[in-house]
Design a protein around this motif. Structure first.
Motif, PDB file in Angstrom:
ATOM      1  N   ASN A 182      -8.608   1.883  -7.421  1.00 29.88           N
ATOM      2  CA  ASN A 182      -8.292   2.973  -6.494  1.00 29.88           C
ATOM      3  C   ASN A 182      -8.972   4.279  -6.899  1.00 29.88           C
ATOM      4  O   ASN A 182      -9.489   5.012  -6.047  1.00 29.88           O
ATOM      5  N   SER A 229       2.585   2.039  -8.955  1.00 31.82           N
ATOM      6  CA  SER A 229       1.604   2.209  -7.879  1.00 31.82           C
ATOM      7  C   SER A 229       0.667   3.382  -8.122  1.00 31.82           C
ATOM      8  O   SER A 229      -0.389   3.484  -7.503  1.00 31.82           O
ATOM      9  N   LYS A 233      -4.989   5.272   2.403  1.00 29.69           N
ATOM     10  CA  LYS A 233      -4.089   4.195   2.008  1.00 29.69           C
ATOM     11  C   LYS A 233      -4.708   3.441   0.839  1.00 29.69           C
ATOM     12  O   LYS A 233      -5.899   3.116   0.856  1.00 29.69           O
ATOM     13  N   ASP A 253      -3.987   0.251  -2.166  1.00 33.48           N
ATOM     14  CA  ASP A 253      -3.189  -0.917  -2.518  1.00 33.48           C
ATOM     15  C   ASP A 253      -2.545  -0.756  -3.888  1.00 33.48           C
ATOM     16  O   ASP A 253      -3.038  -0.025  -4.755  1.00 33.48           O
ATOM     17  N   SER A 307       0.832  -1.202   0.000  1.00 35.73           N
ATOM     18  CA  SER A 307       0.000   0.000   0.000  1.00 35.73           C
ATOM     19  C   SER A 307       0.866   1.251   0.000  1.00 35.73           C
ATOM     20  O   SER A 307       2.018   1.240   0.425  1.00 35.73           O
TER      21      SER A 307
END
Length: 207
Positions: free
Chosen positions: A103, A72, A32, A34, A20
């Motif tokens: 996300n 990410s 947060k 992932d 994360s």
């Protein structure tokens, strides 16, 4: 008499747990999110991100951003959190794009574009004078694969940068920067361990 089972239980390797990142500032501060555990995927560390966005605090609001080699998505998501007008995320790994989509949905972000392509391939297919010109580019290619120089050149050749665009470049510290466009001026520079991170200010190329 019960039959004895002499077979040892099978041990299978556990599936890699997602890691994360934490959004540092802006609307989503503290959230947060992932990202998939893929070999070579290394998000920009919190300390480096904090320094970078201190450098960029006056430039992010309203900026059109391009996040190449997104991984990410830490840099592009941070920019969205801090008021960027839009972010285009580019990454070749399907699992990266899938997690970024998840996300962005969780954050209810409406101003992001996801493209599942390799950065060099996507850049090669841009048509000069027919594309969005980005105000801010995040460039964090895999280390030691010779991608930084060619990708920077393509950004100029495809005319994807606004006149005074800012380009963040994160590389292995030993990389020689002799392939960068001549009209990119070094604006800020620091090192953290084996990583060098730099911010360049683009000057319009002479006609």
């Amino acid at each position: 008499m019960p039959r004895r089972n002499n077979h040892r239980p099978r041990h299978t390797a556990p599936a890699a747990e997602p890691s994360s990142i934490r959004i540092i500032g802006g609307e989503w501060r503290g959230r947060k999110l992932d990202f998939p555990a893929i070999e070579g995927l290394r998000p920009t560390p919190d300390r480096v991100r904090e320094t970078l966005f201190n450098w960029l605090q006056a430039y992010v609001p309203g900026a059109r951003c391009l996040d190449l080699f997104s991984g990410s998505g830490a840099l592009g998501l941070e920019a969205l959190s801090r008021g960027a007008a839009s972010v285009t995320f580019i990454d070749r790994a399907p699992e990266v794009i899938s997690q970024l989509r998840s996300n962005l949905n969780r954050l209810k972000a409406q101003n992001a574009e996801l493209i599942g392509r390799s950065a060099p391939e996507w850049l090669e297919q841009r048509l000069p004078d027919e594309e969005v010109r980005y105000d801010l580019v995040f460039l964090d290619p895999p280390f030691r694969q010779g991608l930084a120089g060619p990708v920077c050149t393509l950004l100029e050749q495809r005319q994807l940068l606004a006149d005074e665009a800012l380009i963040y470049l994160e590389t292995e510290k030993e990389l020689a920067l002799d392939q960068l466009p001549a009209n990119w001026q070094l604006y800020r520079e620091k090192q953290a361990g084996q990583v060098a991170y730099r911010l360049f200010l683009r000057q319009p190329a002479e006609q």
